[in-house]
Design a protein around this motif. Structure first.
Motif, PDB file in Angstrom:
ATOM      1  N   MET A   1      25.978  -2.022  72.150  1.00  0.00           N
ATOM      2  CA  MET A   1      26.966  -1.142  71.051  1.00  0.00           C
ATOM      3  C   MET A   1      26.860  -0.033  70.793  1.00  0.00           C
ATOM      4  SD  MET A   1      27.570  -5.026  68.633  1.00  0.00           S
ATOM      5  CE  MET A   1      28.360  -3.794  67.782  1.00  0.00           C
ATOM      6  N   GLN A   2      25.550   0.771  71.018  1.00  0.00           N
ATOM      7  CA  GLN A   2      24.799   1.866  70.712  1.00  0.00           C
ATOM      8  C   GLN A   2      23.997   1.932  71.664  1.00  0.00           C
ATOM      9  OE1 GLN A   2      23.477   3.144  66.550  1.00  0.00           O
ATOM     10  NE2 GLN A   2      25.460   4.300  66.611  1.00  0.00           N
ATOM     11  N   LYS A   3      23.526   2.596  72.376  1.00  0.00           N
ATOM     12  CA  LYS A   3      22.676   2.971  73.069  1.00  0.00           C
ATOM     13  C   LYS A   3      21.518   3.725  72.423  1.00  0.00           C
ATOM     14  CE  LYS A   3      24.684   3.362  77.433  1.00  0.00           C
ATOM     15  NZ  LYS A   3      25.834   4.614  78.001  1.00  0.00           N
ATOM     16  N   GLY A   4      20.226   3.613  72.615  1.00  0.00           N
ATOM     17  CA  GLY A   4      19.416   3.476  71.905  1.00  0.00           C
ATOM     18  C   GLY A   4      18.423   5.149  72.459  1.00  0.00           C
ATOM     19  N   TYR A   5      17.822   5.316  71.624  1.00  0.00           N
ATOM     20  CA  TYR A   5      16.130   6.390  72.356  1.00  0.00           C
ATOM     21  C   TYR A   5      15.219   6.937  72.059  1.00  0.00           C
ATOM     22  CZ  TYR A   5      21.490   8.768  73.117  1.00  0.00           C
ATOM     23  OH  TYR A   5      22.260   9.530  73.643  1.00  0.00           O
ATOM     24  N   GLU A   6      13.891   6.874  73.195  1.00  0.00           N
ATOM     25  CA  GLU A   6      12.701   6.584  72.302  1.00  0.00           C
ATOM     26  C   GLU A   6      12.310   8.202  73.554  1.00  0.00           C
ATOM     27  OE1 GLU A   6      10.704   3.728  74.556  1.00  0.00           O
ATOM     28  OE2 GLU A   6      12.084   3.917  76.711  1.00  0.00           O
ATOM     29  N   LEU A   7      11.115   8.317  72.588  1.00  0.00           N
ATOM     30  CA  LEU A   7      10.279   9.472  73.426  1.00  0.00           C
ATOM     31  C   LEU A   7       9.908   9.445  74.132  1.00  0.00           C
ATOM     32  CD1 LEU A   7       8.614  11.338  69.888  1.00  0.00           C
ATOM     33  CD2 LEU A   7      10.772  12.012  71.065  1.00  0.00           C
ATOM     34  N   ASN A   8       9.129   9.553  75.064  1.00  0.00           N
ATOM     35  CA  ASN A   8       8.120   9.555  76.424  1.00  0.00           C
ATOM     36  C   ASN A   8       7.017   9.239  75.771  1.00  0.00           C
ATOM     37  OD1 ASN A   8       9.795  10.011  78.567  1.00  0.00           O
ATOM     38  ND2 ASN A   8       9.252  12.240  79.475  1.00  0.00           N
ATOM     39  N   GLY A   9       7.010   7.832  76.487  1.00  0.00           N
ATOM     40  CA  GLY A   9       5.379   7.272  75.891  1.00  0.00           C
ATOM     41  C   GLY A   9       5.684   5.973  75.089  1.00  0.00           C
ATOM     42  N   GLY A  10       7.089   5.388  74.897  1.00  0.00           N
ATOM     43  CA  GLY A  10       7.319   4.723  74.208  1.00  0.00           C
ATOM     44  C   GLY A  10       7.754   4.521  72.598  1.00  0.00           C
ATOM     45  N   GLN A  11       7.889   5.788  71.702  1.00  0.00           N
ATOM     46  CA  GLN A  11       8.109   5.521  70.856  1.00  0.00           C
ATOM     47  C   GLN A  11       9.184   5.878  70.384  1.00  0.00           C
ATOM     48  OE1 GLN A  11       6.595   9.139  68.264  1.00  0.00           O
ATOM     49  NE2 GLN A  11       6.879   7.583  66.313  1.00  0.00           N
ATOM     50  N   VAL A  12       9.827   5.016  69.740  1.00  0.00           N
ATOM     51  CA  VAL A  12      11.343   4.726  69.440  1.00  0.00           C
ATOM     52  C   VAL A  12      12.221   5.247  68.542  1.00  0.00           C
ATOM     53  CG1 VAL A  12      13.533   2.746  68.885  1.00  0.00           C
ATOM     54  CG2 VAL A  12      11.302   1.928  70.149  1.00  0.00           C
ATOM     55  N   ILE A  13      12.815   6.503  68.764  1.00  0.00           N
ATOM     56  CA  ILE A  13      13.915   7.285  67.582  1.00  0.00           C
ATOM     57  C   ILE A  13      14.431   6.126  67.146  1.00  0.00           C
ATOM     58  CG2 ILE A  13      15.332   9.383  67.394  1.00  0.00           C
ATOM     59  CD1 ILE A  13      13.281  10.543  69.656  1.00  0.00           C
ATOM     60  N   ARG A  14      15.612   5.574  67.909  1.00  0.00           N
ATOM     61  CA  ARG A  14      16.897   4.921  67.516  1.00  0.00           C
ATOM     62  C   ARG A  14      16.986   3.726  68.526  1.00  0.00           C
ATOM     63  NH1 ARG A  14      23.036   7.315  67.639  1.00  0.00           N
ATOM     64  NH2 ARG A  14      22.386   6.291  69.612  1.00  0.00           N
ATOM     65  N   PRO A  15      16.928   2.608  68.022  1.00  0.00           N
ATOM     66  CA  PRO A  15      16.512   1.248  68.548  1.00  0.00           C
ATOM     67  C   PRO A  15      18.132   0.845  69.038  1.00  0.00           C
ATOM     68  CG  PRO A  15      16.696   0.709  66.257  1.00  0.00           C
ATOM     69  CD  PRO A  15      16.571   2.286  66.166  1.00  0.00           C
ATOM     70  N   ALA A  16      18.392   0.595  70.536  1.00  0.00           N
ATOM     71  CA  ALA A  16      19.836   0.565  71.023  1.00  0.00           C
ATOM     72  C   ALA A  16      20.540  -0.596  70.007  1.00  0.00           C
ATOM     73  CB  ALA A  16      19.527   0.282  72.449  1.00  0.00           C
ATOM     74  N   MET A  17      21.499  -1.061  69.630  1.00  0.00           N
ATOM     75  CA  MET A  17      22.627  -2.024  69.155  1.00  0.00           C
ATOM     76  C   MET A  17      23.136  -3.015  70.156  1.00  0.00           C
ATOM     77  SD  MET A  17      24.530  -0.238  65.650  1.00  0.00           S
ATOM     78  CE  MET A  17      23.194   0.563  64.816  1.00  0.00           C
ATOM     79  N   VAL A  18      22.195  -4.036  69.865  1.00  0.00           N
ATOM     80  CA  VAL A  18      23.282  -4.961  71.386  1.00  0.00           C
ATOM     81  C   VAL A  18      23.663  -6.448  70.962  1.00  0.00           C
ATOM     82  CG1 VAL A  18      21.056  -3.992  72.946  1.00  0.00           C
ATOM     83  CG2 VAL A  18      20.433  -5.757  71.627  1.00  0.00           C
ATOM     84  N   VAL A  19      24.292  -7.008  72.598  1.00  0.00           N
ATOM     85  CA  VAL A  19      24.583  -7.999  72.094  1.00  0.00           C
ATOM     86  C   VAL A  19      23.788  -8.918  72.660  1.00  0.00           C
ATOM     87  CG1 VAL A  19      26.343  -9.853  71.821  1.00  0.00           C
ATOM     88  CG2 VAL A  19      26.949  -7.336  71.260  1.00  0.00           C
ATOM     89  N   VAL A  20      23.597 -10.583  72.089  1.00  0.00           N
ATOM     90  CA  VAL A  20      22.099 -10.721  73.072  1.00  0.00           C
ATOM     91  C   VAL A  20      22.951 -12.697  73.038  1.00  0.00           C
ATOM     92  CG1 VAL A  20      20.246 -11.793  73.076  1.00  0.00           C
ATOM     93  CG2 VAL A  20      20.542  -9.539  71.694  1.00  0.00           C
ATOM     94  N   SER A  21      22.548 -13.041  74.510  1.00  0.00           N
ATOM     95  CA  SER A  21      22.847 -14.015  74.632  1.00  0.00           C
ATOM     96  C   SER A  21      22.034 -14.922  73.515  1.00  0.00           C
ATOM     97  CB  SER A  21      22.999 -14.854  76.283  1.00  0.00           C
ATOM     98  OG  SER A  21      21.035 -14.459  76.514  1.00  0.00           O
ATOM     99  N   LYS A  22      22.797 -16.590  74.178  1.00  0.00           N
ATOM    100  CA  LYS A  22      22.447 -17.989  73.023  1.00  0.00           C
ATOM    101  C   LYS A  22      22.414 -19.273  73.771  1.00  0.00           C
ATOM    102  CE  LYS A  22      25.893 -19.214  69.895  1.00  0.00           C
ATOM    103  NZ  LYS A  22      25.579 -18.685  68.485  1.00  0.00           N
ATOM    104  N   ALA A  23      21.510 -19.838  74.179  1.00  0.00           N
ATOM    105  CA  ALA A  23      21.628 -21.525  74.000  1.00  0.00           C
ATOM    106  C   ALA A  23      22.914 -22.079  74.175  1.00  0.00           C
ATOM    107  CB  ALA A  23      20.448 -22.148  73.984  1.00  0.00           C
ATOM    108  N   ALA A  24      23.493 -22.679  74.852  1.00  0.00           N
ATOM    109  CA  ALA A  24      24.870 -23.110  74.136  1.00  0.00           C
ATOM    110  C   ALA A  24      24.558 -24.530  73.343  1.00  0.00           C
ATOM    111  CB  ALA A  24      25.781 -24.268  75.354  1.00  0.00           C
ATOM    112  N   GLU A  25      25.386 -24.797  72.185  1.00  0.00           N
ATOM    113  CA  GLU A  25      24.649 -25.780  71.422  1.00  0.00           C
ATOM    114  C   GLU A  25      25.249 -27.221  71.957  1.00  0.00           C
ATOM    115  OE1 GLU A  25      26.620 -24.814  67.160  1.00  0.00           O
ATOM    116  OE2 GLU A  25      25.291 -22.411  67.563  1.00  0.00           O
TER     117      GLU A  25
END
Length: 202
Positions: free
Chosen positions: A178-202
């Protein structure tokens, strides 16, 4: 033995005894001098030993001071390096927070543009080029975009906004961004990516 002979013998005895006494006296004097010399040398050795002990103590103290000074210096250099790195990251975070909304808007403009409209095509291409150059610019200073489509959910870099069942996709996979995130080189997150995640069928 005549009187004269007796006198001569007595004189000879006195002479011999006198020489022996002189020798004994000389030996006594020599022994006294030797004792004095030994005593003086022992005193000098004791004095030098004390001076050596003091010098060794002073040297040990100086070594300790040098080691402490080196440790302090290395500590200060390390702290200065950490402070400089923290300041650099802080500046980059501020810069990224100012620029990422611009990137978001450019991406939204491209996403919602009518790509079939020939009149708008040059404008869309211009926006795409602007977006590409902007992403290159921020990448060159150590800011990377997080676009995790198809990846497994990583709570440190992704913020799950919703979950949905997707046929043929294993649970906890990022199926939409939904919205891309950003991080510094080395892995420090500036802003996490907003995502939709799959789930198992009920």
């Amino acid at each position: 033995m005549s009187e004269e002979q007796k006198k001569t013998v007595e004189e000879a005895i006195e002479t011999v005894l006198g020489e022996e006494a002189a020798e004994q006296n000389a030996e006594t004097i020599t022994e006294d001098v030797a004792v004095e010399v030994v005593d003086e040398q022992a005193l000098q050795i004791e004095t030098l030993t004390k001076k050596l002990a003091l010098a060794e103590e002073a040297l040990s103290e100086q070594k300790d001071l040098v080691i402490r000074a080196q440790a302090f210096s290395q500590n200060e250099i390390r702290k200065a390096g950490i402070d400089a790195e923290n300041r650099r990251k802080s500046v980059l975070r501020t810069f990224a927070n100012a620029l990422t909304p611009v990137v978001d808007h450019l991406e939204l403009a491209i996403q919602h543009a009518d790509k079939e409209n020939e009149t708008l095509k040059p404008m869309v291409e211009g926006v795409e080029m602007t977006l590409t150059e902007l992403l290159k610019a921020i990448a060159s200073i150590g800011i990377q975009q997080i676009d995790p489509i198809g990846e497994t959910l990583n709570p440190e870099k992704h913020q799950a906004m919703s979950m949905q069942v997707v046929e043929g996709v294993a649970p906890n996979q990022v199926v939409a961004v939904m919205q891309k995130g950003y991080e510094l080189n080395g892995g420090q997150v500036i802003r996490p990516a907003m995502v939709v995640v799959s789930k198992a069928a009920e």
